[in-house]
Design a protein around this motif. Structure first.
Motif, PDB file in Angstrom:
ATOM      1  N   VAL A 181      -5.260 -10.565   0.851  1.00 56.10           N
ATOM      2  CA  VAL A 181      -4.559  -9.289   0.786  1.00 56.10           C
ATOM      3  C   VAL A 181      -4.521  -8.801  -0.657  1.00 56.10           C
ATOM      4  O   VAL A 181      -4.667  -7.619  -0.950  1.00 56.10           O
ATOM      5  CB  VAL A 181      -3.140  -9.442   1.358  1.00 56.10           C
ATOM      6  CG1 VAL A 181      -2.451  -8.103   1.414  1.00 56.10           C
ATOM      7  CG2 VAL A 181      -3.190 -10.071   2.733  1.00 56.10           C
ATOM      8  N   GLN A 182      -4.320  -9.765  -1.571  1.00 53.83           N
ATOM      9  CA  GLN A 182      -4.302  -9.433  -2.999  1.00 53.83           C
ATOM     10  C   GLN A 182      -5.578  -8.711  -3.392  1.00 53.83           C
ATOM     11  O   GLN A 182      -5.543  -7.694  -4.094  1.00 53.83           O
ATOM     12  CB  GLN A 182      -4.144 -10.732  -3.778  1.00 53.83           C
ATOM     13  CG  GLN A 182      -4.452 -10.605  -5.265  1.00 53.83           C
ATOM     14  CD  GLN A 182      -4.206 -11.912  -5.988  1.00 53.83           C
ATOM     15  OE1 GLN A 182      -3.166 -12.519  -5.851  1.00 53.83           O
ATOM     16  NE2 GLN A 182      -5.164 -12.356  -6.758  1.00 53.83           N
ATOM     17  N   ALA A 183      -6.701  -9.218  -2.920  1.00 52.99           N
ATOM     18  CA  ALA A 183      -7.979  -8.600  -3.272  1.00 52.99           C
ATOM     19  C   ALA A 183      -8.015  -7.154  -2.773  1.00 52.99           C
ATOM     20  O   ALA A 183      -8.467  -6.253  -3.481  1.00 52.99           O
ATOM     21  CB  ALA A 183      -9.127  -9.402  -2.669  1.00 52.99           C
ATOM     22  N   GLN A 184      -7.505  -6.939  -1.553  1.00 49.84           N
ATOM     23  CA  GLN A 184      -7.496  -5.572  -1.004  1.00 49.84           C
ATOM     24  C   GLN A 184      -6.624  -4.651  -1.848  1.00 49.84           C
ATOM     25  O   GLN A 184      -7.002  -3.522  -2.163  1.00 49.84           O
ATOM     26  CB  GLN A 184      -6.958  -5.588   0.432  1.00 49.84           C
ATOM     27  CG  GLN A 184      -7.825  -6.365   1.405  1.00 49.84           C
ATOM     28  CD  GLN A 184      -7.172  -6.509   2.768  1.00 49.84           C
ATOM     29  OE1 GLN A 184      -5.953  -6.481   2.882  1.00 49.84           O
ATOM     30  NE2 GLN A 184      -7.982  -6.680   3.795  1.00 49.84           N
TER      31      GLN A 184
ATOM     32  N   ALA B  38      -8.635 -10.459 -14.844  1.00 49.19           N
ATOM     33  CA  ALA B  38     -10.089 -10.481 -14.990  1.00 49.19           C
ATOM     34  C   ALA B  38     -10.736  -9.466 -14.064  1.00 49.19           C
ATOM     35  O   ALA B  38     -11.731  -8.832 -14.411  1.00 49.19           O
ATOM     36  CB  ALA B  38     -10.626 -11.882 -14.697  1.00 49.19           C
ATOM     37  N   GLU B  39     -10.184  -9.311 -12.855  1.00 52.96           N
ATOM     38  CA  GLU B  39     -10.758  -8.399 -11.870  1.00 52.96           C
ATOM     39  C   GLU B  39     -10.461  -6.946 -12.185  1.00 52.96           C
ATOM     40  O   GLU B  39     -11.177  -6.064 -11.745  1.00 52.96           O
ATOM     41  CB  GLU B  39     -10.155  -8.701 -10.500  1.00 52.96           C
ATOM     42  CG  GLU B  39     -10.528 -10.038  -9.960  1.00 52.96           C
ATOM     43  CD  GLU B  39     -11.722  -9.946  -9.042  1.00 52.96           C
ATOM     44  OE1 GLU B  39     -11.630  -9.204  -8.065  1.00 52.96           O
ATOM     45  OE2 GLU B  39     -12.732 -10.601  -9.327  1.00 52.96           O
TER      46      GLU B  39
ATOM     47  N   ARG C 278       0.840  -1.202   0.000  1.00 56.10           N
ATOM     48  CA  ARG C 278       0.000   0.000   0.000  1.00 56.10           C
ATOM     49  C   ARG C 278       0.878   1.257   0.000  1.00 56.10           C
ATOM     50  O   ARG C 278       0.592   2.229  -0.698  1.00 56.10           O
ATOM     51  CB  ARG C 278      -0.919   0.028   1.226  1.00 56.10           C
ATOM     52  CG  ARG C 278      -2.041  -0.999   1.170  1.00 56.10           C
ATOM     53  CD  ARG C 278      -2.798  -1.015   2.488  1.00 56.10           C
ATOM     54  NE  ARG C 278      -3.648  -2.188   2.602  1.00 56.10           N
ATOM     55  CZ  ARG C 278      -4.967  -2.157   2.403  1.00 56.10           C
ATOM     56  NH1 ARG C 278      -5.570  -1.040   2.112  1.00 56.10           N
ATOM     57  NH2 ARG C 278      -5.673  -3.261   2.501  1.00 56.10           N
TER      58      ARG C 278
ATOM     59  N   GLU D  74      -9.194   1.711  -7.504  1.00 56.32           N
ATOM     60  CA  GLU D  74      -9.980   2.870  -7.095  1.00 56.32           C
ATOM     61  C   GLU D  74      -9.186   4.162  -7.221  1.00 56.32           C
ATOM     62  O   GLU D  74      -9.644   5.136  -7.785  1.00 56.32           O
ATOM     63  CB  GLU D  74     -10.389   2.723  -5.620  1.00 56.32           C
ATOM     64  CG  GLU D  74     -11.724   2.057  -5.422  1.00 56.32           C
ATOM     65  CD  GLU D  74     -11.937   1.707  -3.957  1.00 56.32           C
ATOM     66  OE1 GLU D  74     -11.429   2.461  -3.091  1.00 56.32           O
ATOM     67  OE2 GLU D  74     -12.566   0.670  -3.694  1.00 56.32           O
TER      68      GLU D  74
ATOM     69  N   ILE E 113      -5.659  -4.937  -4.990  1.00 51.24           N
ATOM     70  CA  ILE E 113      -6.244  -4.659  -6.304  1.00 51.24           C
ATOM     71  C   ILE E 113      -7.300  -3.574  -6.188  1.00 51.24           C
ATOM     72  O   ILE E 113      -7.337  -2.630  -6.986  1.00 51.24           O
ATOM     73  CB  ILE E 113      -6.874  -5.949  -6.896  1.00 51.24           C
ATOM     74  CG1 ILE E 113      -5.769  -6.933  -7.244  1.00 51.24           C
ATOM     75  CG2 ILE E 113      -7.697  -5.623  -8.124  1.00 51.24           C
ATOM     76  CD1 ILE E 113      -6.301  -8.230  -7.785  1.00 51.24           C
ATOM     77  N   ASP E 114      -8.152  -3.705  -5.166  1.00 49.18           N
ATOM     78  CA  ASP E 114      -9.207  -2.702  -4.986  1.00 49.18           C
ATOM     79  C   ASP E 114      -8.619  -1.306  -4.818  1.00 49.18           C
ATOM     80  O   ASP E 114      -9.042  -0.359  -5.481  1.00 49.18           O
ATOM     81  CB  ASP E 114     -10.051  -3.046  -3.746  1.00 49.18           C
ATOM     82  CG  ASP E 114     -10.957  -4.243  -3.994  1.00 49.18           C
ATOM     83  OD1 ASP E 114     -11.110  -4.609  -5.182  1.00 49.18           O
ATOM     84  OD2 ASP E 114     -11.486  -4.804  -3.031  1.00 49.18           O
TER      85      ASP E 114
END
Ligand SMILES: Nc1ncnc2c1ncn2[C@@H]1O[C@H](COP(=O)(O)OP(=O)(O)O)[C@@H](O)[C@H]1O
Ligand SMILES: Nc1ncnc2c1ncn2[C@@H]1O[C@H](COP(=O)(O)OP(=O)(O)O)[C@@H](O)[C@H]1O
Ligand code: SF4
Ligand SMILES: [Mg+2]
Ligand SMILES: [Mg+2]
Lengths: 321, 329, 326
Positions: free
Chosen positions: C190-193, C220-221, C163, C200, C195-196
């Motif tokens: 953590v990866q999902a966080q 894809a995400e 981050r 954003e 990427i978000d």
């Protein structure tokens, strides 16, 4: 079972591996050697000196240690000139005892190299054994061995060699001191240098010990001693080779220093260091060649071996490739 | 039903991570223990695959090393084919048991000795367990094994660094199979590989399992891979099993909030446009785990009980909310 | 039509070695529009990082850009002197690498690193830069940013460090962020966080992203369009949905089939035989031909060029009549 993609065909036993020479000539190390003029030059110089030393009895123009062949009147003949009293010709001149300086250098390098190589081998065997033991077992064994190494490394090697030499002199009977001097010297220099190897090997062993190929062997129940020698040892040889080469140059210089100080090999078996000690008496009386040529040989020998070690370190370092 | 091949009971392992003795004395510190695995129980049936899934640091590799005997348990027991492995494996019996289990590691390059030829690597178990085997027969067997894992017998003369990652893992599999084991612990065997190579290795492992009736403990952090390989799955969080179940049950109806969170975090490769719930927080340090349920600081369903009391693994899930029938905060 | 933000034309990266010249990246062309997320996907060794590094002028010797051009906002940047390139990195192109410690110096506080970077690129006072840095850390989701800003990198977890790197990449408001495997070292949750957060923040600031990864799931995400690389060349480029749901290139199709799915339970995964060739042994013709299930004779001797087959979609494969020879 129709989904199988591999049909168990009749397998052949694997063929024999390619020859060792082929592998060396194909290797990246050899290629990087051919690319480095310094390495090639150092190899040529070192090899020449080693070969000359090895075959000294065959190629030396004179036998400087056989009093019967010496003509005393030839003493102090300058380089590249014929003696005023005999038919003898001296490329590098003759010393105060009428010995041919070139021949004494050839025989002297022999002694220097012999002591250097044997002392380094001794240091490697001792240091590697203790380093492997310390690195693999850890704990108390490690702590004791490495503290001793630390203490030893905080003194100059030459001081330690002097000390060991002195102790040995005190222990050995006087009539054997002369004949055993060279072995005492090897022991002293070897003992002064083992700690470097132990430290490096211990570090490398601790890295290898944690790798999964060691874990795989441990799961099979392979004996720890076998793991140490068959698995780990081959993988820590690289750094040993590097510091071994540099250590050889150091050992040659240490031997010369000890002999220069007069505590090394006996004068009947002079090494390069002894020759330099003899030569420096005549430095200011004009007979410069008695000092100059042995000194240059020592520098060439130590420098070429050291440069080889430096190159080897860079060539084996994956980060620089 | 036959007895399980592997039975792990209340397994725990602590690591001493204290500062050195002198520092502790000088700074007045206590000894510090890291509880890497706590009270883990599961069993694995013959010919099946039990998968352990969890994020890094959840204790997967520690369990693998405990099973194969690289580490000793701090508490608990491991039974292999009815025999306790903890009772000091000795002599001939140890050898008989040892040749029955093997391990495959995550980094195939590190698990093969770089100075050994492939033939010697694969032949090592033969040398250990079949000392009497003559050299030509051994070489023949190595050739067979290489063919079995989809390589050529000629590859035996090469060194590990001459192969790609996938081929190295095939070599590791050939070594694992050399002494005819019936049980293999696989610690993230495809995590270092690309997906297309991963598919090859997973297919090979499944094929070998069918052919030789192998039993696997299969460790991975990848839920899709686990779903593909396992008959039973255990989800680990901070060294504890939080949910155990069949893939169908676990993936279609996950019950533990952590399992649900993990599933939610898996990228949506089918492009269904599924909206993910935001993942809350991070895994706490195992050196200072939360009181009560280790998941409570991140759990949407946590209540006071979760802060005080450790939930037990009941009917395959360790969660107070499931116990109490709560599905909403 | 708007101009592309980044335009790469015929990029070729070579490495001279003892065995001859290796071509790590060959004749790659693509555009990134302002605010767009372009995913670049492929197996390890495909040349993805090399492409990213070539764009920001970070190819390590003896590697070199042998041919091709890189244009940023209408300015050609591949032939700029090193100082000019250094000014572009950080200011106009932000960078996020797999290992946060390539971007963070472990010896300095987070605050020092952020403030220094901000002040290098923007005319702000020490206090204003610090305020901005705290704001950024807040944006990337670091709790209690005002206090944590004076910590050292090792005091953060892996996810938190990444981050911070995102904050560092965004601190000079760049137009383009190159993210090379930003989540590969992290756990799925953590990866999902990450990427978000990345998606954003870039969307808010209108920054485009070149997202380099081997993970189709991340693409894809995240991505709008995707470029598939194989053996140093582009195999297929198109909108992410089209490429994932209806791959045109046999390699892309094989790659998609090899991914195990949560929703299904196959006995056997679709597998591509063999492995990607080493740089020294890329076959003639289509580089994928030895592994291709649909290979034709023509493929073995003729190299297909990346050619448009549908609007917004390009493929390098002889199965499509529109494809020309490279
Ligand atoms: N030898 C060790 N000494 C101290 N701590 C360890 C050791 N091995 C593992 N750990 C710790 O135990 C925990 C579990 O580790 P591990 O089993 O490797 O997890 P995983 O394989 O799930 O990533 C981690 O917090 C790790 O730091
Ligand atoms: N210094 C180098 N010398 C020669 N080849 C290199 C060097 N660095 C990278 N390569 C090669 O370039 C290719 C592309 O590498 P890279 O861009 O890092 O792949 P990716 O990021 O797709 O995994 C690889 O085959 C790699 O082996
Ligand atoms: S060009 Fe030929 S070999 Fe290459 S991907 Fe297309 S069909 Fe396969
Ligand atoms: Mg692990
Ligand atoms: Mg890369």
């Amino acid at each position: 079972m129709s989904t199988l993609d591999i049909s168990p065909a009749k397998p052949l036993p694997p063929p024999r591996p390619p020859s060792r020479l082929r592998r060396i000539l194909d290797s990246d190390i050899f290629w990087s050697w051919t690319q480095s003029p310094v390495a090639v030059g150092a190899t040529v110089v070192a090899l020449t000196l080693i070969l000359v030393a090895l075959f000294a009895p065959l190629i030396a123009p004179y036998d400087p240690f056989n009093p019967a062949t010496l003509t005393l009147m030839d003493g102090f003949t300058p380089p590249a000139s014929k003696s005023a009293f005999s038919d003898n010709w001296f490329l590098m001149g003759a010393d105060h005892q009428a010995r041919d300086v070139l021949s004494t250098i050839m025989y002297g390098s022999r002694v220097s190299l012999f002591v250097g190589v044997m002392a380094t081998l001794f240091a490697i065997v001792l240091g590697m054994g203790l380093g492997l033991a310390a690195g693999y077992s850890g704990g108390m064994v490690d702590a004791v061995i490495m503290r001793i190494a630390d203490i030893q490394l905080s003194f100059p090697a030459i001081l330690i060699a002097l000390l060991i030499f002195g102790v040995a002199k005190g222990i050995l009977p006087a009539n054997q001191q002369e004949s055993l001097a060279i072995w005492v010297l090897i022991l002293a220099i070897g003992l002064a240098n083992w700690a470097q190897f132990a430290r490096t090997v211990r570090g490398a062993t601790m890295v290898e010990r944690e790798k999964d190929y060691v874990a795989a062997a441990r799961i099979m129940g392979v004996h720890p001693v076998l793991i140490l020698f068959r698995h780990i040892l081959p993988n820590v040889l690289g750094p040993v080779l590097v510091i071994g080469t540099i250590g050889l140059a150091l050992a040659i210089i240490e031997e010369a220093t000890l002999s220069f100080l007069g505590v090394g090999v006996p004068p009947t078996q002079p090494s390069l260091g002894t020759l330099i000690r003899i030569g420096q008496q005549f430095m200011f009386s004009g007979e410069w060649w008695i000092l100059f040529f042995p000194a240059v040989t020592l520098v060439l020998l130590a420098l070429s071996v050291n440069l080889l070690g430096d190159w080897l370190r860079d060539a084996l370092n994956p980060k620089l490739r | 039903m036959t007895a399980p091949l592997l039975d792990v009971r209340n397994l725990s392992r602590d690591f001493d991570v204290s500062r050195p003795w002198l520092n502790r004395k000088l700074e007045g510190l206590e000894k510090v223990y890291l509880k890497a695995v706590q009270d883990v129980s599961f069993s694995v049936n013959r010919g099946e695959t039990f998968a352990l899934v969890g994020e890094s640091g959840s204790g997967k590799s520690t369990i693998a090393r405990l099973i194969v005997g690289l580490l000793t348990p701090s508490a608990g027991e491991i039974f292999f084919d009815g025999q306790s492995l903890a009772q000091g494996l000795s002599g001939a019996e140890a050898r008989r048991l040892r040749r029955r289990f093997q391990m495959i590691f995550q980094d195939p390059l590190a698990s093969l000795n770089p100075r050994w030829r492939v033939t010697d690597i694969i032949a090592e178990p033969l040398r250990v367990f079949e000392g009497g085997m003559p050299a030509p027969a051994r070489r023949q067997r190595v050739g067979e094994l290489l063919t079995l894992v989809g390589m050529a017998p000629e590859d035996g003369v090469k060194f590990p660094h001459q192969f790609s990652g996938g081929q190295r893992q095939r070599i590791a599999i050939a070594r694992a199979l050399a002494a005819n084991p019936d049980f293999i612990v696989c610690d993230e065997p495809t995590s270092a590989l690309d997906v297309s190579v991963q598919a090859q290795i997973l297919n090979l492992m499944k094929k070998l399992q069918q052919e030789f009736g192998l039993t696997y403990v299969f460790i991975s952090h990848n839920l899709q891979v686990v779903r593909h390989m396992a008959n039973q799955i255990g989800v680990l969080y901070l060294g504890r099993l939080v949910e155990v179940g069949t893939p169908a049950r676990l993936f279609e109806a996950p019950r533990h909030p952590y399992t649900r969170m993990l599933l939610d975090a898996v990228p949506d490769i089918e492009m269904t446009g599924r909206r993910r719930k935001k993942v809350e927080g991070e895994i706490p340090s195992p050196l200072s785990p939360p009181s009560g349920c280790p998941f409570h600081p991140r759990c949407p369903l946590a209540n006071d009980r979760g802060r005080r009391e450790m939930p037990l693994l009941l009917d395959g899930v360790a969660c107070h909310a499931v116990e109490e029938g709560r599905t909403r905060p | 039509m708007t101009e592309p933000l980044l335009s790469v034309r015929g990029l070729t990266v070579e490495f001279p070695t003892r065995h001859g010249i290796l071509t790590a990246v060959e004749d790659i062309s693509f555009d990134i529009m302002p605010g767009e997320v372009l995913g670049m996907v492929g197996e390890s060794g495909a040349g993805k990082s090399m492409t990213g590094n070539a764009i920001i002028g970070l190819i390590e010797a003896p590697g070199r850009i042998a041919r091709g051009e890189v244009w940023l906002n209408g300015q050609r940047i591949d032939s700029l002197p090193p100082e000019a390139m250094r000014a572009i990195r950080g200011r106009r192109i932000g960078m996020i690498f797999q290992d946060p410690l390539t971007s963070l110096n472990p010896l300095y506080r987070i605050s020092d690193q952020l403030i220094e970077t901000i002040r290098t690129h923007l005319p702000l006072s020490q206090d204003a830069a610090r305020k901005r840095a705290i704001g950024l850390l807040d944006d990337v989701g670091i709790p209690d940013a005002a206090r944590r800003i004076d910590d050292y990198p090792h005091q953060f977890s892996g996810g938190m460090r990444q981050r911070v790197v995102i904050a560092l990449a965004l601190c000079a408001e760049p137009d383009l962020v190159i993210a090379d495997e930003p989540t590969t070292a992290l756990d799925v949750s953590v990866q999902a966080q990450i990427i978000d957060v990345m998606k954003e923040l870039c969307a808010e600031r209108g920054a485009a992203i070149l997202l380099v990864t081997h993970d189709m799931g991340v693409i894809a995400e995240t991505a709008d369009r995707v470029a598939v690389m194989y053996a140093g060349r582009l195999a297929e480029v198109g909108p992410v949905r089209d490429v994932i749901l209806a791959a045109r290139h046999p390699y892309t199709a094989g790659l998609m089939g090899a991914i195990p799915r949560l929703g299904e339970n196959l006995v056997r995964l679709n597998q591509i035989p063999g492995a990607m060739p080493r740089l020294s042994a890329i076959p003639p013709g289509c580089p994928f031909n030895p592994r291709c299930p649909r290979v034709m004779d023509h493929c073995r001797s003729h190299r297909p060029a990346l050619s448009p087959i549908e609007p917004a979609r390009k493929v390098a494969c002889w199965l499509y009549p529109e494809v020309t020879e490279a």
